[in-house]
Motif scaffolding. Structure first.
Motif, PDB file in Angstrom:
ATOM      1  N   ALA A 215      26.839 -38.110  -1.991  1.00 38.98           N
ATOM      2  CA  ALA A 215      27.290 -38.499  -3.337  1.00 38.98           C
ATOM      3  C   ALA A 215      28.444 -37.603  -3.780  1.00 38.98           C
ATOM      4  O   ALA A 215      29.436 -38.070  -4.353  1.00 38.98           O
ATOM      5  CB  ALA A 215      26.125 -38.397  -4.320  1.00 38.98           C
ATOM      6  N   HIS A 216      28.320 -36.327  -3.466  1.00 35.71           N
ATOM      7  CA  HIS A 216      29.358 -35.347  -3.826  1.00 35.71           C
ATOM      8  C   HIS A 216      30.693 -35.698  -3.174  1.00 35.71           C
ATOM      9  O   HIS A 216      31.751 -35.608  -3.801  1.00 35.71           O
ATOM     10  CB  HIS A 216      28.860 -33.958  -3.391  1.00 35.71           C
ATOM     11  N   ALA A 217      30.644 -36.125  -1.912  1.00 40.45           N
ATOM     12  CA  ALA A 217      31.891 -36.485  -1.216  1.00 40.45           C
ATOM     13  C   ALA A 217      32.564 -37.673  -1.903  1.00 40.45           C
ATOM     14  O   ALA A 217      33.785 -37.682  -2.116  1.00 40.45           O
ATOM     15  CB  ALA A 217      31.603 -36.801   0.253  1.00 40.45           C
ATOM     16  N   ILE A 219      32.138 -38.594  -5.017  1.00 39.12           N
ATOM     17  CA  ILE A 219      32.576 -38.102  -6.333  1.00 39.12           C
ATOM     18  C   ILE A 219      33.932 -37.399  -6.218  1.00 39.12           C
ATOM     19  O   ILE A 219      34.813 -37.581  -7.059  1.00 39.12           O
ATOM     20  CB  ILE A 219      31.494 -37.157  -6.916  1.00 39.12           C
ATOM     21  N   HIS A 220      34.090 -36.607  -5.159  1.00 34.37           N
ATOM     22  CA  HIS A 220      35.387 -35.923  -4.948  1.00 34.37           C
ATOM     23  C   HIS A 220      36.509 -36.933  -4.732  1.00 34.37           C
ATOM     24  O   HIS A 220      37.617 -36.752  -5.232  1.00 34.37           O
ATOM     25  CB  HIS A 220      35.286 -34.980  -3.748  1.00 34.37           C
ATOM     26  N   VAL A 221      36.234 -37.953  -3.939  1.00 38.72           N
ATOM     27  CA  VAL A 221      37.256 -38.979  -3.691  1.00 38.72           C
ATOM     28  C   VAL A 221      37.712 -39.585  -5.023  1.00 38.72           C
ATOM     29  O   VAL A 221      38.914 -39.716  -5.303  1.00 38.72           O
ATOM     30  CB  VAL A 221      36.719 -40.077  -2.755  1.00 38.72           C
ATOM     31  N   TRP A 253      28.836 -31.227 -12.911  1.00 31.04           N
ATOM     32  CA  TRP A 253      30.119 -30.579 -13.255  1.00 31.04           C
ATOM     33  C   TRP A 253      31.269 -31.558 -13.005  1.00 31.04           C
ATOM     34  O   TRP A 253      32.169 -31.714 -13.833  1.00 31.04           O
ATOM     35  CB  TRP A 253      30.288 -29.302 -12.416  1.00 31.04           C
ATOM     36  N   HIS A 254      31.217 -32.234 -11.842  1.00 31.03           N
ATOM     37  CA  HIS A 254      32.253 -33.233 -11.552  1.00 31.03           C
ATOM     38  C   HIS A 254      32.246 -34.356 -12.602  1.00 31.03           C
ATOM     39  O   HIS A 254      33.310 -34.834 -13.014  1.00 31.03           O
ATOM     40  CB  HIS A 254      32.026 -33.838 -10.160  1.00 31.03           C
ATOM     41  N   TYR A 255      31.060 -34.746 -12.987  1.00 31.16           N
ATOM     42  CA  TYR A 255      30.943 -35.806 -14.003  1.00 31.16           C
ATOM     43  C   TYR A 255      31.640 -35.366 -15.299  1.00 31.16           C
ATOM     44  O   TYR A 255      32.352 -36.157 -15.941  1.00 31.16           O
ATOM     45  CB  TYR A 255      29.458 -36.077 -14.238  1.00 31.16           C
ATOM     46  N   GLY A 401      36.777 -22.842  -1.879  1.00 31.54           N
ATOM     47  CA  GLY A 401      36.580 -23.804  -2.946  1.00 31.54           C
ATOM     48  C   GLY A 401      37.262 -25.107  -2.593  1.00 31.54           C
ATOM     49  O   GLY A 401      37.945 -25.227  -1.566  1.00 31.54           O
ATOM     50  N   SER A 402      37.056 -26.104  -3.442  1.00 33.41           N
ATOM     51  CA  SER A 402      37.635 -27.426  -3.197  1.00 33.41           C
ATOM     52  C   SER A 402      38.947 -27.571  -3.965  1.00 33.41           C
ATOM     53  O   SER A 402      39.270 -26.760  -4.839  1.00 33.41           O
ATOM     54  CB  SER A 402      36.657 -28.498  -3.661  1.00 33.41           C
ATOM     55  N   HIS A 403      39.668 -28.650  -3.663  1.00 29.95           N
ATOM     56  CA  HIS A 403      40.878 -28.952  -4.443  1.00 29.95           C
ATOM     57  C   HIS A 403      40.523 -29.076  -5.921  1.00 29.95           C
ATOM     58  O   HIS A 403      41.270 -28.619  -6.787  1.00 29.95           O
ATOM     59  CB  HIS A 403      41.503 -30.265  -3.964  1.00 29.95           C
TER      60      HIS A 403
HETATM   61 FE   FE2 Z   1      32.575 -30.302  -5.613  1.00 30.67          FE
END
Ligand code: FE2
Length: 455
Positions: A215-217, A219-221, A253-255, A401-403
């Motif tokens: 799900a996280h992947a 969400i990142h897209v 957090w992404h949400y 960390g991520s982009h």
């Molecule tokens: Fe993330």
């Protein structure tokens, strides 16, 4: 006269105790004497990969049942190291001191990887795990830890390719393959291959809709492609499946980021007060997300002093113990928002002398300039902040960390340029941002307006 042969009594050499070699759930070898302990170890690995349950307890139980199960000791050491503090590294070394002699090549590679990580050498740890994966491509523990190490190292190519190298040994539809596909999806996303990332991420969710890493992947897209409305809908639909996961706050957090880019700050505040902090703020993972969200809310004109004060208080209790400058960066955000500038300045002054190993390299190459830039911004030195962040940001990937996480640097640089009334730089940064993500326009203008009024 020939001498009579001397009768030498046989020397009794105690046999070297090496446990028998058994196999784990996915067929990879490991030294162990007790099948029940191996089952506990399998569960611990499953929980680490699923980011749910209590892998620390399961790994400890496996080691307690079978003191010859070396991988249970390595796993315990990894779980300490994930906490990225000097205390945690010492705990990892203490566990490894109790570990049995390796019974096979896989045991040995893991023991060396865990020892390297506990000594602060993340690159060496990754190399040992790559060796483990060459021996046993279905070593799910090696794959998971190696990918996480590449995440810490900011090595996005290996974040993707460590999975690609073993993918043929995990046919879709077989046990464990969904987890591997989710890992691949995240690696693809960080490499900018959004179409393939989404395809693999959704396939992994088809295998197990509770897979929060899959799900996280996705969400990142949706974040990187600026599909915020789609992102909020996807997260809302997926969230009921995140219940048992200790990683759920990060997905929340992404949400919140989707809402921020839609200029819906009150919704982002509600996420902070709700699921983002629902599991507390004791873990560095949660502290990082909390600090990042508060910082971004502040950039968009929603300062939350009481929450920042609370977070800064929690972080101050362990300040100076971090072995990962990415976390120190977020500590400076929280301290800066709470107005604890002298504490933040002391932390920053101590960092170069305190950092060792891979952390020192990260700090020297970009981390220190990023952290100083954020401290300067918090102190109202906007021109200095813009200079420091401008020079550091091309190299900031080195502290991992991520982009999406490092986007705080771009946003703060934009805010600093606006607060310093550097209109040329604001124009350039805005153009760059909108070329990449047109749907970020409203939020970017909000940052510019809020910061323009700061000076
Ligand atoms: Fe993330």
């Amino acid at each position: 006269m020939p001498m009579p042969p001397v009768k030498v009594p046989p020397v009794k050499v105690p046999p070297v105790k090496v446990p028998p070699v058994l196999k784990d759930r996915y067929g990879a070898e490991l030294g162990a004497t007790d099948e029940q302990a191996v089952a506990l170890f399998d569960e611990a690995v499953h929980e680490l990969v699923a980011l749910a349950g209590d892998p620390v307890a399961k790994a400890g139980a496996a080691a307690a049942v079978d003191g010859e199960l070396g991988l249970a000791f390595s796993l315990q050491a990894y779980l300490h190291c994930y906490l990225t503090s000097r205390t945690a590294y010492a705990d990892a070394r203490a566990v490894l001191d109790q570990a049995p002699k390796p019974a096979c090549g896989r045991d040995e590679a893991h023991q060396q990887a865990a020892s390297a990580w506990a000594a602060g050498d993340l690159e060496a740890a990754a190399r040992h795990l790559e060796r483990a994966l060459l021996m046993a491509p279905r070593d799910l523990l090696a794959l998971k830890v190696a990918q996480d190490l590449y995440f810490f190292l900011g090595d996005r190519v290996n974040l993707r390719d460590v999975v690609a190298r073993v993918l043929p040994t995990w046919p879709r539809g077989t046990p464990g393959a969904g987890f591997v596909e989710a890992m691949y999806a995240f690696g693809l996303e960080e490499c900018g291959d959004y179409r393939a990332a989404e395809r693999h991420g959704r396939a992994a969710l088809d295998a197990d809709r509770r897979d929060v890493w899959a799900a996280h992947a996705v969400i990142h897209v949706l974040e990187m492609e600026g599909r915020q409305s789609e992102g909020t809908a996807f997260a809302k639909a997926s969230a009921p499946d995140w219940g048992p996961s200790f990683f759920a706050p990060h997905n929340w957090w992404h949400y919140a980021l989707y809402h921020l880019e839609l200029c819906r700050e009150p919704e982002a505040v509600a996420v902070y007060d709700g699921p983002l902090t629902a599991l507390g703020l004791a873990s560095p993972l949660y502290q990082v997300d909390a600090a990042s969200l508060l910082w971004r809310l502040s950039l968009q004109g929603t300062p939350l002093a009481r929450r920042a004060e609370e977070l800064a208080g929690i972080i101050e209790a362990t300040l100076g113990g971090s072995t990962y400058c990415f976390n120190d960066w977020h500590a400076v955000m929280a301290l800066g928002l709470a107005g604890h500038l002298s504490t933040a300045a002391d932390l920053v002054a101590d960092l170069p002398g305190r950092a060792t190993g891979t952390n020192k390299t990260m700090l020297d190459r970009a981390g220190l300039d990023v952290i100083r830039g954020f401290l300067a911004f918090a102190g109202g030195e906007y021109k200095l902040a813009a200079e420091l962040l401008g020079q550091a940001r091309p190299h900031a990937y080195v502290f991992g960390g991520s982009h999406a996480q490092r986007d705080a640097i771009d946003l703060t640089l934009l805010a600093a340029a606006s607060a310093a009334h550097d209109e040329n730089l604001v124009r350039a940064l805005l153009a760059e941002r909108l070329a990449r993500k047109p749907t970020a326009e409203a939020a970017a203008h909000r940052v510019i307006e809020v910061s323009g009024a700061r000076a």
